[in-house]
Design a protein around this motif. Structure first.
Motif, PDB file in Angstrom:
ATOM      1  N   ILE A   1      48.027-155.644  87.810  1.00 18.67           N
ATOM      2  CA  ILE A   1      47.770-154.572  88.938  1.00 18.67           C
ATOM      3  C   ILE A   1      47.373-153.344  88.875  1.00 18.67           C
ATOM      4  CG2 ILE A   1      49.000-154.539  91.029  1.00 18.67           C
ATOM      5  CD1 ILE A   1      51.297-156.201  90.244  1.00 18.67           C
ATOM      6  N   LEU A   2      48.424-152.853  87.781  1.00 15.92           N
ATOM      7  CA  LEU A   2      47.648-151.131  87.980  1.00 15.92           C
ATOM      8  C   LEU A   2      46.706-150.898  87.111  1.00 15.92           C
ATOM      9  CD1 LEU A   2      50.648-150.324  86.194  1.00 15.92           C
ATOM     10  CD2 LEU A   2      50.324-149.486  88.425  1.00 15.92           C
ATOM     11  N   GLY A   3      45.846-152.330  86.877  1.00 15.31           N
ATOM     12  CA  GLY A   3      44.480-151.767  85.781  1.00 15.31           C
ATOM     13  C   GLY A   3      42.952-152.126  86.835  1.00 15.31           C
ATOM     14  N   ALA A   4      43.293-152.924  87.987  1.00 12.91           N
ATOM     15  CA  ALA A   4      42.833-153.083  88.338  1.00 12.91           C
ATOM     16  C   ALA A   4      43.102-151.982  90.017  1.00 12.91           C
ATOM     17  CB  ALA A   4      42.714-154.080  89.653  1.00 12.91           C
ATOM     18  N   MET A   5      43.564-151.547  90.110  1.00 16.52           N
ATOM     19  CA  MET A   5      43.668-149.894  91.121  1.00 16.52           C
ATOM     20  C   MET A   5      42.945-148.733  90.144  1.00 16.52           C
ATOM     21  SD  MET A   5      48.074-150.754  92.415  1.00 16.52           S
ATOM     22  CE  MET A   5      48.043-149.107  93.284  1.00 16.52           C
TER      23      MET A   5
ATOM     24  N   SER B   1      46.724-141.322  85.834  1.00 20.43           N
ATOM     25  CA  SER B   1      47.070-141.975  85.489  1.00 20.43           C
ATOM     26  C   SER B   1      47.920-143.507  85.721  1.00 20.43           C
ATOM     27  CB  SER B   1      48.201-140.818  86.433  1.00 20.43           C
ATOM     28  OG  SER B   1      48.450-141.102  87.225  1.00 20.43           O
ATOM     29  N   LEU B   2      46.756-144.272  86.453  1.00 20.79           N
ATOM     30  CA  LEU B   2      47.119-145.333  86.283  1.00 20.79           C
ATOM     31  C   LEU B   2      46.865-146.284  85.427  1.00 20.79           C
ATOM     32  CD1 LEU B   2      46.914-146.267  90.797  1.00 20.79           C
ATOM     33  CD2 LEU B   2      48.977-145.974  89.531  1.00 20.79           C
ATOM     34  N   ALA B   3      45.077-145.699  85.131  1.00 19.30           N
ATOM     35  CA  ALA B   3      45.450-146.233  83.704  1.00 19.30           C
ATOM     36  C   ALA B   3      45.776-146.324  82.364  1.00 19.30           C
ATOM     37  CB  ALA B   3      43.595-145.375  83.898  1.00 19.30           C
ATOM     38  N   ILE B   4      46.434-144.789  82.242  1.00 17.49           N
ATOM     39  CA  ILE B   4      47.626-144.353  81.302  1.00 17.49           C
ATOM     40  C   ILE B   4      49.058-146.044  81.266  1.00 17.49           C
ATOM     41  CG2 ILE B   4      48.626-142.828  80.399  1.00 17.49           C
ATOM     42  CD1 ILE B   4      46.965-140.740  81.444  1.00 17.49           C
ATOM     43  N   ALA B   5      48.966-145.497  82.524  1.00  9.48           N
ATOM     44  CA  ALA B   5      49.771-147.168  83.153  1.00  9.48           C
ATOM     45  C   ALA B   5      49.625-148.353  82.937  1.00  9.48           C
ATOM     46  CB  ALA B   5      50.782-146.489  84.229  1.00  9.48           C
ATOM     47  N   ALA B   6      48.712-148.675  83.086  1.00  6.34           N
ATOM     48  CA  ALA B   6      48.039-149.879  82.747  1.00  6.34           C
ATOM     49  C   ALA B   6      48.022-150.232  81.237  1.00  6.34           C
ATOM     50  CB  ALA B   6      46.400-149.957  83.766  1.00  6.34           C
ATOM     51  N   LEU B   7      47.686-149.372  80.711  1.00  2.95           N
ATOM     52  CA  LEU B   7      47.240-149.482  78.790  1.00  2.95           C
ATOM     53  C   LEU B   7      49.307-149.712  78.912  1.00  2.95           C
ATOM     54  CD1 LEU B   7      45.280-149.504  76.090  1.00  2.95           C
ATOM     55  CD2 LEU B   7      46.025-147.005  76.776  1.00  2.95           C
TER      56      LEU B   7
END
Length: 167
Positions: A112-116, A87-93
């Motif tokens: 930040i979200l992409g790295a996490m 879900s963090l990958a979706i948020a990063a995109l």
């Protein structure tokens, strides 16, 4: 004119005997039906609700053979369902794309979200690596473009202010 509404002779297809449609061969009753269920029909076979179940005649088979048995997937079989997406990958995109509207703050969040999410994907094996990488790259590019634009605007204002102060 016969009882089938076409002519005295039963016709098939577009008026050509023997092509596509076998017309009624028995006299029709007052409702246009040619026989009762289970009685011989146009081709001399059982009617639509006759022998067999649901109109199937004895010896009837589906056009491509019998359907195979239902098989439920077990633990040893490969799972057909896809893995869960991080879900963090979706948020990063979303933040990487959304920085066009929201500005550089969404770009920083995308970084930040992409790295996490990349770290979580490495640990858990979830899907979404491409989305996380895309969000991270969009965040870096958007933030870098914002900083370049900020430096250019500050340089223009500094040059304009210095030209106003000089005699």
């Amino acid at each position: 004119m016969g009882t089938d509404g076409v002519g005295d002779q039963p016709t098939q297809g577009w008026g050509q005997p023997g092509q596509f449609f076998a017309g009624p061969t028995q006299p029709a009753d007052q409702f246009g039906q040619t026989g009762q269920p289970g009685q011989p029909g146009p081709a001399g076979a059982a009617g639509p609700f006759g022998a067999g179940s649901f109109g199937q005649q004895p010896g009837w088979q589906p056009p491509y053979g019998q359907p195979g048995p239902y098989v439920q997937a077990s633990a040893g079989w490969p799972q057909l369902a896809s893995r869960r997406t991080n879900s963090l990958a979706i948020a990063a995109l979303c933040c990487g794309v959304g920085q066009v509207v929201a500005g550089p703050f969404a770009g920083i969040a995308a970084i930040i979200l992409g790295a996490m999410s990349l770290k979580q994907i490495r640990l858990t094996g979830e899907d979404g690596g491409g989305m996380a990488t895309t969000g991270l790259v969009l965040g870096v590019v958007g933030t870098a473009l914002f900083l370049v634009l900020l430096v250019v605007v500050v340089a223009i204002f500094a040059g304009a202010a210095s030209s106003l102060n000089s005699p």
